[in-house]
Design a protein around this motif. Structure first.
Motif, short mmCIF file in Angstrom:
data_model
loop_
_atom_site.label_atom_id
_atom_site.label_comp_id
_atom_site.label_asym_id
_atom_site.label_seq_id
_atom_site.Cartn_x
_atom_site.Cartn_y
_atom_site.Cartn_z
N ALA A 49 5.55 6.15 -6.24
CA ALA A 49 4.26 5.69 -6.76
C ALA A 49 3.98 4.28 -6.27
O ALA A 49 4.91 3.52 -5.96
CB ALA A 49 4.24 5.74 -8.28
N ILE A 51 1.01 0.78 -6.73
CA ILE A 51 -0.07 0.18 -7.52
C ILE A 51 -0.53 -1.10 -6.85
O ILE A 51 0.27 -1.85 -6.29
CB ILE A 51 0.39 -0.06 -8.97
CG1 ILE A 51 -0.78 -0.44 -9.87
CG2 ILE A 51 1.50 -1.10 -9.03
CD1 ILE A 51 -0.43 -0.37 -11.37
N THR A 58 -3.99 3.22 -7.76
CA THR A 58 -2.65 3.78 -7.78
C THR A 58 -2.55 4.95 -6.81
O THR A 58 -3.57 5.53 -6.42
CB THR A 58 -2.25 4.27 -9.18
OG1 THR A 58 -3.19 5.25 -9.62
CG2 THR A 58 -2.21 3.12 -10.18
N TYR A 60 0.35 8.36 -5.81
CA TYR A 60 1.55 9.07 -6.23
C TYR A 60 1.97 10.08 -5.16
O TYR A 60 1.12 10.66 -4.47
CB TYR A 60 1.30 9.82 -7.53
CG TYR A 60 0.99 8.93 -8.70
CD1 TYR A 60 -0.32 8.60 -9.02
CD2 TYR A 60 2.02 8.41 -9.49
CE1 TYR A 60 -0.61 7.77 -10.09
CE2 TYR A 60 1.74 7.59 -10.57
CZ TYR A 60 0.43 7.26 -10.85
OH TYR A 60 0.14 6.44 -11.92
N THR A 69 3.44 8.00 -14.31
CA THR A 69 2.37 7.01 -14.33
C THR A 69 2.93 5.63 -14.04
O THR A 69 3.85 5.18 -14.73
CB THR A 69 1.67 6.98 -15.69
OG1 THR A 69 1.14 8.28 -16.00
CG2 THR A 69 0.51 5.97 -15.67
N ILE A 70 2.38 5.00 -13.01
CA ILE A 70 2.78 3.64 -12.69
C ILE A 70 1.79 2.67 -13.34
O ILE A 70 0.58 2.94 -13.39
CB ILE A 70 2.83 3.42 -11.15
CG1 ILE A 70 3.43 2.06 -10.81
CG2 ILE A 70 1.46 3.61 -10.51
CD1 ILE A 70 3.70 1.87 -9.31
N SER A 71 2.31 1.58 -13.85
CA SER A 71 1.44 0.57 -14.47
C SER A 71 2.12 -0.80 -14.34
O SER A 71 3.28 -0.89 -13.97
CB SER A 71 1.17 0.90 -15.94
OG SER A 71 2.38 0.88 -16.69
N TYR A 107 -2.97 -0.82 -1.84
CA TYR A 107 -1.66 -0.38 -2.27
C TYR A 107 -0.95 0.21 -1.07
O TYR A 107 -1.58 0.52 -0.05
CB TYR A 107 -1.75 0.66 -3.40
CG TYR A 107 -2.62 1.85 -3.11
CD1 TYR A 107 -3.95 1.86 -3.51
CD2 TYR A 107 -2.11 2.95 -2.44
CE1 TYR A 107 -4.74 2.94 -3.24
CE2 TYR A 107 -2.91 4.05 -2.17
CZ TYR A 107 -4.23 4.04 -2.57
OH TYR A 107 -5.03 5.11 -2.29
#
Length: 127
Positions: A49, A51, A58, A60, A69-71, A107
């Motif tokens: 992933a 970001i 983002t 994936y 989920t990347i955050s 990204y």
């Protein structure tokens, strides 16, 4: 020089969840685009992933889309990877990576795009 330290790995049953963290020090996280990669035994390291600096964009790998989920929390200088519905094939060492970026929205998903790497955290998913 930025330092990256991953945590949150462990052993989990298939279908379970884990949240990985990547603590960033030495530089401000907000100046970096970030990524997660993983390497399973006997396999090459692969993209998971990515970001952007702002967190608004983002990307994936197809294998984790809809489950991971990347955050990021720039105020806490921490990157996260929430992993749900884990499968045995997700077993790997997970690495976070950083790249200084002038753009807030770009990204990156290729290993050679990233200059800084953590030491990795092991994730094992049992069937």
């Amino acid at each position: 020089q930025v330092q990256l330290v991953e945590s949150g790995g462990g052993l989990v049953q298939a279908g379970g969840s884990l949240r990985l963290s990547c603590a960033v020090s030495g530089r401000t996280l907000s100046t970096y685009a970030m990524g997660w990669f993983r390497q399973a035994p006997g396999k090459e390291r692969e993209f998971v992933a990515a970001i952007s600096r702002s967190g608004g964009e983002t990307d994936y790998a197809d294998s984790v889309k809809g489950r991971f989920t990347i955050s990021r929390d720039n105020a806490k200088n921490t990157l996260y990877l929430q992993m749900n519905s884990l499968k045995p094939e997700d077993t790997a060492v997970y690495y976070c990576a950083a790249r200084r970026s002038a753009s807030g929205s770009d990204y990156y998903s290729t290993q050679t795009d990233f200059a800084s790497w953590g030491q990795g955290t092991q994730v094992t998913v049992s069937s």
